[in-house]
Write a protein that holds these residues in place. Structure first.
Motif, mmCIF file in Angstrom:
data_model
loop_
_atom_site.group_PDB
_atom_site.id
_atom_site.type_symbol
_atom_site.label_atom_id
_atom_site.label_comp_id
_atom_site.label_asym_id
_atom_site.label_seq_id
_atom_site.Cartn_x
_atom_site.Cartn_y
_atom_site.Cartn_z
ATOM 1 N N ARG A 299 0.774 -1.232 0.000
ATOM 2 C CA ARG A 299 0.000 0.000 0.000
ATOM 3 C C ARG A 299 0.807 1.285 0.000
ATOM 4 N NH1 ARG A 299 -3.756 -2.440 4.506
ATOM 5 N NH2 ARG A 299 -1.737 -3.111 5.134
ATOM 6 N N GLU B 206 -5.688 8.038 5.357
ATOM 7 C CA GLU B 206 -6.829 7.161 5.582
ATOM 8 C C GLU B 206 -8.121 7.862 5.190
ATOM 9 O OE1 GLU B 206 -7.054 3.773 8.731
ATOM 10 O OE2 GLU B 206 -7.671 5.657 9.639
ATOM 11 N N ASP C 252 -11.026 8.387 6.315
ATOM 12 C CA ASP C 252 -11.834 8.380 7.531
ATOM 13 C C ASP C 252 -11.887 9.813 8.038
ATOM 14 O OD1 ASP C 252 -12.925 8.187 10.053
ATOM 15 O OD2 ASP C 252 -11.469 6.764 10.819
ATOM 16 N N ARG D 226 -13.671 6.325 -7.174
ATOM 17 C CA ARG D 226 -14.201 5.142 -6.492
ATOM 18 C C ARG D 226 -13.723 5.103 -5.048
ATOM 19 N NH1 ARG D 226 -11.693 1.263 -10.739
ATOM 20 N NH2 ARG D 226 -10.240 2.934 -10.511
ATOM 21 N N SER E 297 -13.345 4.364 -1.522
ATOM 22 C CA SER E 297 -13.922 3.265 -0.754
ATOM 23 C C SER E 297 -12.970 2.854 0.358
ATOM 24 C CB SER E 297 -14.166 2.076 -1.679
ATOM 25 O OG SER E 297 -14.405 0.907 -0.942
ATOM 26 N N HIS E 298 -13.550 2.539 1.508
ATOM 27 C CA HIS E 298 -12.742 2.035 2.628
ATOM 28 C C HIS E 298 -12.155 0.670 2.295
ATOM 29 C CE1 HIS E 298 -13.737 5.215 5.448
ATOM 30 N NE2 HIS E 298 -14.959 5.169 4.968
ATOM 31 N N ALA E 299 -12.655 0.009 1.266
ATOM 32 C CA ALA E 299 -12.134 -1.299 0.866
ATOM 33 C C ALA E 299 -10.841 -1.174 0.059
ATOM 34 C CB ALA E 299 -13.184 -2.054 0.045
ATOM 35 N N ASP E 300 -10.537 0.014 -0.430
ATOM 36 C CA ASP E 300 -9.335 0.225 -1.234
ATOM 37 C C ASP E 300 -8.129 0.302 -0.302
ATOM 38 O OD1 ASP E 300 -7.192 1.411 -2.760
ATOM 39 O OD2 ASP E 300 -8.703 2.024 -4.221
ATOM 40 N N PRO E 301 -7.150 -0.587 -0.438
ATOM 41 C CA PRO E 301 -5.995 -0.580 0.479
ATOM 42 C C PRO E 301 -5.180 0.705 0.422
ATOM 43 C CG PRO E 301 -5.616 -2.102 -1.329
ATOM 44 C CD PRO E 301 -7.035 -1.637 -1.445
ATOM 45 N N THR F 27 -6.419 3.026 3.313
ATOM 46 C CA THR F 27 -6.436 2.511 4.689
ATOM 47 C C THR F 27 -5.026 2.172 5.153
ATOM 48 O OG1 THR F 27 -6.859 0.285 3.839
ATOM 49 C CG2 THR F 27 -8.786 1.577 4.514
ATOM 50 N N ALA G 190 -4.461 0.385 8.485
ATOM 51 C CA ALA G 190 -5.230 -0.837 8.725
ATOM 52 C C ALA G 190 -4.381 -2.062 9.059
ATOM 53 C CB ALA G 190 -6.111 -1.153 7.519
#
Length: 156
Positions: free
Chosen positions: A8, A33, A35, A66, A68-72, A75, A78
């Motif tokens: 990442r 992040e 967030d 796009r 998204s919290h799913a995109d490494p 995050t 994480a």
């Protein structure tokens, strides 16, 4: 292409290919992040240096619309880095929506073995490094950042 790697962080990506290539990094008010719940976002949402709307725009641009919290890539806090981070100087500004996540990232880097130094620029906003010609205070902080990064770089 940095986006095609399984890791990442750009220093991870480069050091995975050529170990030790990135020996030190200077992170100015890092955005790490997706967030926006930290207290510094609420307190500084309309900051003159960068606003919450600006940050959301940049995330969307970086993630090709796009977000998204799913995109490494969105995050970084994480999970453990796959490659040890280089020596790091993290700089945050007191009146910056990104202040809290920059502090958290400095702690994160140190927890995973990077020699890390944090500078908290009191009285400054996001982007103060580019205000040196307009502000004596910004110039003093920029001089400190430069000196600390020089010292970090010398400690190889």
């Amino acid at each position: 292409d940095l986006h095609s790697f399984p890791t990442r962080r750009s220093s991870d990506l480069l050091n995975a290919r050529v170990p030790g290539l990135v020996a030190a990094q200077l992170l100015l008010y890092p955005m790490v992040e997706l967030d926006f719940t930290r207290a510094s976002y609420a307190a500084n949402a309309g900051s003159p240096g960068i606003s919450l709307d600006d940050i959301q725009f940049y995330w969307n641009a970086f993630l090709d619309g796009r977000a998204s919290h799913a995109d490494p890539r969105a995050t970084l806090l994480a999970g453990a880095p796959q490659v040890a981070a280089p020596r790091s100087l993290v700089v945050v500004a007191q009146y910056d929506p990104l202040h809290d996540e920059g502090r958290e990232y400095a702690v994160f880097l140190e927890r995973f073995g990077a020699r890390t130094e944090l500078i908290e620029a009191a009285g400054m906003t996001h982007g103060f490094m580019r205000l040196q010609s307009e502000s004596a205070a910004a110039r003093r902080w920029a001089d400190m950042v430069t000196a600390r990064f020089d010292a970090l770089w010398e400690r190889r």
